[in-house]
Design a protein around this motif. Sequence first.
Motif, short mmCIF file in Angstrom:
data_model
loop_
_atom_site.label_atom_id
_atom_site.label_comp_id
_atom_site.label_asym_id
_atom_site.label_seq_id
_atom_site.Cartn_x
_atom_site.Cartn_y
_atom_site.Cartn_z
N ALA A 51 22.35 51.23 17.69
CA ALA A 51 22.58 52.61 18.08
C ALA A 51 22.37 52.70 19.50
O ALA A 51 23.04 53.60 20.07
CB ALA A 51 21.82 53.53 17.21
N LEU A 52 21.36 52.54 20.08
CA LEU A 52 20.96 52.67 21.50
C LEU A 52 21.78 51.93 22.32
O LEU A 52 22.21 52.39 23.37
CB LEU A 52 19.35 52.36 21.57
CG LEU A 52 18.48 53.39 21.22
CD1 LEU A 52 16.88 52.78 21.31
CD2 LEU A 52 18.58 54.43 21.72
N PHE A 53 22.08 50.56 21.86
CA PHE A 53 23.24 49.72 22.49
C PHE A 53 24.33 50.27 22.63
O PHE A 53 25.24 50.39 23.76
CB PHE A 53 23.37 48.47 21.89
CG PHE A 53 24.20 47.55 22.34
CD1 PHE A 53 23.95 46.94 23.54
CD2 PHE A 53 25.31 47.33 21.60
CE1 PHE A 53 24.92 46.04 24.16
CE2 PHE A 53 26.33 46.40 22.33
CZ PHE A 53 26.16 45.92 23.73
N ILE A 54 25.08 51.07 21.57
CA ILE A 54 26.11 51.81 21.64
C ILE A 54 26.27 52.94 22.46
O ILE A 54 27.03 53.35 23.30
CB ILE A 54 26.58 52.25 20.30
CG1 ILE A 54 27.09 51.02 19.28
CG2 ILE A 54 27.79 53.27 20.18
CD1 ILE A 54 26.99 51.33 17.79
N GLU A 55 24.85 53.78 22.46
CA GLU A 55 24.73 54.69 23.31
C GLU A 55 24.68 54.32 24.87
O GLU A 55 25.34 54.96 25.87
CB GLU A 55 23.56 55.49 23.15
CG GLU A 55 23.54 56.47 21.79
CD GLU A 55 24.50 57.53 21.85
OE1 GLU A 55 24.48 58.30 23.23
OE2 GLU A 55 25.25 57.99 21.03
N MET A 57 26.48 52.01 26.12
CA MET A 57 28.00 51.93 26.81
C MET A 57 28.35 53.20 27.53
O MET A 57 29.29 53.04 28.44
CB MET A 57 28.89 51.77 25.62
CG MET A 57 28.64 50.38 24.90
SD MET A 57 28.61 49.19 26.00
CE MET A 57 27.91 47.87 24.97
N ASP A 58 27.70 54.31 27.46
CA ASP A 58 28.03 55.62 28.02
C ASP A 58 27.80 55.56 29.55
O ASP A 58 27.94 56.15 30.37
CB ASP A 58 27.48 56.78 27.38
CG ASP A 58 28.17 57.32 26.05
OD1 ASP A 58 29.33 56.52 25.77
OD2 ASP A 58 27.57 57.66 25.19
N TYR A 59 26.43 54.64 29.80
CA TYR A 59 25.95 54.41 30.92
C TYR A 59 26.34 53.33 31.82
O TYR A 59 26.03 53.23 32.98
CB TYR A 59 24.45 54.14 31.00
CG TYR A 59 23.58 55.14 30.39
CD1 TYR A 59 23.00 56.46 31.36
CD2 TYR A 59 23.50 55.53 29.33
CE1 TYR A 59 22.46 57.40 30.96
CE2 TYR A 59 22.39 56.69 28.67
CZ TYR A 59 21.96 57.52 29.42
OH TYR A 59 21.04 58.49 29.26
N ASN A 60 27.66 52.77 31.24
CA ASN A 60 28.41 51.48 31.99
C ASN A 60 27.24 50.47 32.22
O ASN A 60 27.13 49.87 33.19
CB ASN A 60 28.81 52.00 33.33
CG ASN A 60 30.16 52.85 32.95
OD1 ASN A 60 30.74 52.87 32.02
ND2 ASN A 60 30.41 53.99 33.87
#
Length: 121
Positions: A51-55, A57-60
Motif C-alpha cells: 500500500a505504501l509502495f502504491i502511495e 508512486m504519487d511522489y514519482n
Amino acid sequence: MDFLTSSTHLHITTWVIALVLFFVAALASKSKGIHMALRLFYILIIITGGALFIEGMDYNMGMDYGIKFILGILVIGMMEMVLVRKAKNKPTAVFWVLFAIFLFAVLFYGFKLPMGENFLA
C-alpha cells in the motif's frame, strides 16, 4: 488521520511486532506457534508495504520505493531462513549477518524516503 499517515503507522507497527516475535522465536526452544504468528505478520507487512509502495508512486519515486520493497522482502526471507535452519539444527550465522545487513539497509532507506518518519527533525 488520512490514509497515508495511518498506513505508515500500521506498517511500522506490524514490522515492530514482527521483529519482537522473530527474536522471541529465535531465542525460544520450541517456537512453532510463535513462528506461525510471525508468518501472519509477514503477510501484513507485505500488504501494508505494498500500500505504501502504491502511495509512493504519487511522489514519482517508484524506483526508490521498489528498492525498499525488495529490501523488505529480503529481510523477511532472512528471518524465515534463520528460524527454519534453527529448527533443523543447521548453522545460521550467515543468515544472521545477512539479516542484520538487510535490516539496517531497509530501515535507513525507509526512514530516508518522504513517507518515512524523520527522527532527527
